[in-house]
Scaffold this motif. Structure first.
Motif, PDB file in Angstrom:
ATOM      1  N   PHE A 181       0.834  -1.207   0.000  1.00  0.00           N
ATOM      2  CA  PHE A 181       0.000   0.000   0.000  1.00  0.00           C
ATOM      3  C   PHE A 181       0.868   1.256   0.000  1.00  0.00           C
TER       4      PHE A 181
ATOM      5  N   ALA B  58      -4.409  -4.378   6.260  1.00  0.00           N
ATOM      6  CA  ALA B  58      -5.220  -3.179   6.073  1.00  0.00           C
ATOM      7  C   ALA B  58      -4.325  -2.042   5.597  1.00  0.00           C
ATOM      8  N   HIS B  59      -4.926  -1.078   4.922  1.00  0.00           N
ATOM      9  CA  HIS B  59      -4.179   0.132   4.596  1.00  0.00           C
ATOM     10  C   HIS B  59      -3.647   0.722   5.898  1.00  0.00           C
TER      11      HIS B  59
ATOM     12  N   ARG C 138      -6.022   2.903   7.766  1.00  0.00           N
ATOM     13  CA  ARG C 138      -7.156   2.166   8.342  1.00  0.00           C
ATOM     14  C   ARG C 138      -6.723   1.471   9.635  1.00  0.00           C
ATOM     15  N   GLN C 139      -5.545   0.869   9.614  1.00  0.00           N
ATOM     16  CA  GLN C 139      -5.027   0.211  10.809  1.00  0.00           C
ATOM     17  C   GLN C 139      -4.860   1.222  11.939  1.00  0.00           C
TER      18      GLN C 139
ATOM     19  N   GLN D 153      -7.915  -6.822  -2.834  1.00  0.00           N
ATOM     20  CA  GLN D 153      -7.689  -7.073  -1.414  1.00  0.00           C
ATOM     21  C   GLN D 153      -8.404  -8.360  -1.017  1.00  0.00           C
TER      22      GLN D 153
ATOM     23  N   ALA E 234      -9.780  -4.038   7.819  1.00  0.00           N
ATOM     24  CA  ALA E 234      -9.227  -4.048   6.458  1.00  0.00           C
ATOM     25  C   ALA E 234     -10.213  -3.547   5.418  1.00  0.00           C
TER      26      ALA E 234
ATOM     27  N   SER F 131     -10.216  -0.129   3.454  1.00  0.00           N
ATOM     28  CA  SER F 131      -8.995   0.300   2.769  1.00  0.00           C
ATOM     29  C   SER F 131      -9.249   0.815   1.364  1.00  0.00           C
TER      30      SER F 131
ATOM     31  N   TYR G 214      -8.751   4.438  -0.083  1.00  0.00           N
ATOM     32  CA  TYR G 214      -7.445   4.985  -0.446  1.00  0.00           C
ATOM     33  C   TYR G 214      -6.970   4.506  -1.819  1.00  0.00           C
TER      34      TYR G 214
END
Length: 313
Positions: free
Chosen positions: A126, A145-146, A149-150, A259, A273, A276, A279
């Motif tokens: 990412f 996850a992006h 996002r995490q 994903q 996740a 994501s 983005y």
């Protein structure tokens, strides 16, 4: 019961622990100022495979020959600090490790690649796709996850993702790398067992793979290096480097992104996740895999291989 003497008697592992024979070739290449161990098979468009924690390139042992047979040049790498790659004391920030990905593509003589990343490898995928989109033909993210996002989930989901990420907070403890490798790296086995789906964790394949990961994390400096990548975000969360990282990642990437996520993933929760895609402004697909935990490429290897081929084609 393991005796104290057995506990403190440590085996000695070398980089050779990461060398596994099969229908592929091993070599080292220089990229972004470091030397990386790579495993290669096949000819055609490049697919670069990035493993996660606490693993090494062998995470892709099921995909390498299948993708090569499908007409791709497949390269699986030991990330910086892992396996038989260099283990420098620094360079585990997201900028450097994302630059490693781009440098590897160039060092392999290619202008672009389909990058497939699992766990930490997915996070780097990412980041690299956001920073250097021209080097990406497409991106496949598995069990990750992006980064934004995490980050958000850790703040707003205390009973969910924050609880699932309690290992990340433990990683911040000084010298925790010794706890990771203590008792023949039993902590690694415990984490992988907890994160795996029930269908895989009882198999011989699981036992053999976890044994290999326990050996490889005990290569000198490997555990320290592995943890440094997870310490950097906490160190820089409120600093200039962290704010700049967030700002850069807020720009949606144009790279087509697939994903794939296990419905039973207890390390990176599916609800973390799933967001994501905000983005990504290129083509994007999300697929939830029923009955699968945190290691889809090993728990459902044929399914993941087919998805990679579909997306890379």
């Amino acid at each position: 019961m393991t005796s104290y003497a057995e506990r403190v008697t440590r085996k000695t592992f070398a980089d050779s622990a990461a060398i596994k024979q099969g229908p592929w070739t091993h070599r080292h290449i220089d990229a972004n100022g470091s030397r990386f161990h790579v495993v290669e098979a096949g000819e055609g468009p490049l697919i670069l495979l990035l493993h996660g924690f606490p693993e090494f390139w062998w995470a892709w042992r099921h995909q390498i020959p299948a993708l090569a047979d499908a007409g791709f040049r497949v390269v699986a790498v030991d990330l910086r600090g892992y396996g038989a790659s260099d283990k420098p004391p620094r360079g585990y920030d997201a900028y450097t490790m994302a630059a490693d990905v781009v440098g590897l593509v160039r060092a392999l003589g290619e202008r672009e690649a389909t990058v497939v990343g699992h766990d930490l490898g997915g996070i780097l995928g990412f980041a690299a796709a956001a920073f250097h989109p021209r080097q990406f033909r497409s991106l496949v993210v598995i069990g990750a996850a992006h980064p934004l996002r995490q980050r958000a989930a850790l703040a707003v989901d205390p009973k969910g993702q924050m609880t699932a990420s309690r290992h990340l907070f433990a990683f911040q403890m000084p010298r925790y790398e010794h706890k990771l490798t203590d008792w023949d790296a039993r902590k690694v086995a415990d984490l992988m067992y907890a994160w795996s789906g029930p269908g895989w964790r009882g198999s011989r394949d699981f036992q053999e793979y976890v044994r290999a990961c326990r050996d490889v994390i005990q290569i000198p400096q490997a555990a320290f290096c592995a943890l440094e990548a997870f310490r950097w975000p906490f160190r820089t969360a409120i600093g200039l480097a962290g704010r700049r990282f967030v700002k850069l990642l807020q720009r949606p990437t144009p790279v087509p992104t697939l994903q794939l996520h296990g419905a039973l993933d207890s390390c990176v929760l599916p609800r973390t996740a799933q967001g994501s895609g905000r983005y990504v402004h290129g083509r994007y697909e999300w697929k939830l895999l029923d009955g699968i935990g945190h290691f889809p490429q090993q728990e459902a290897p044929e399914t993941i291989t087919k998805e990679i081929i579909r997306w890379a084609s």
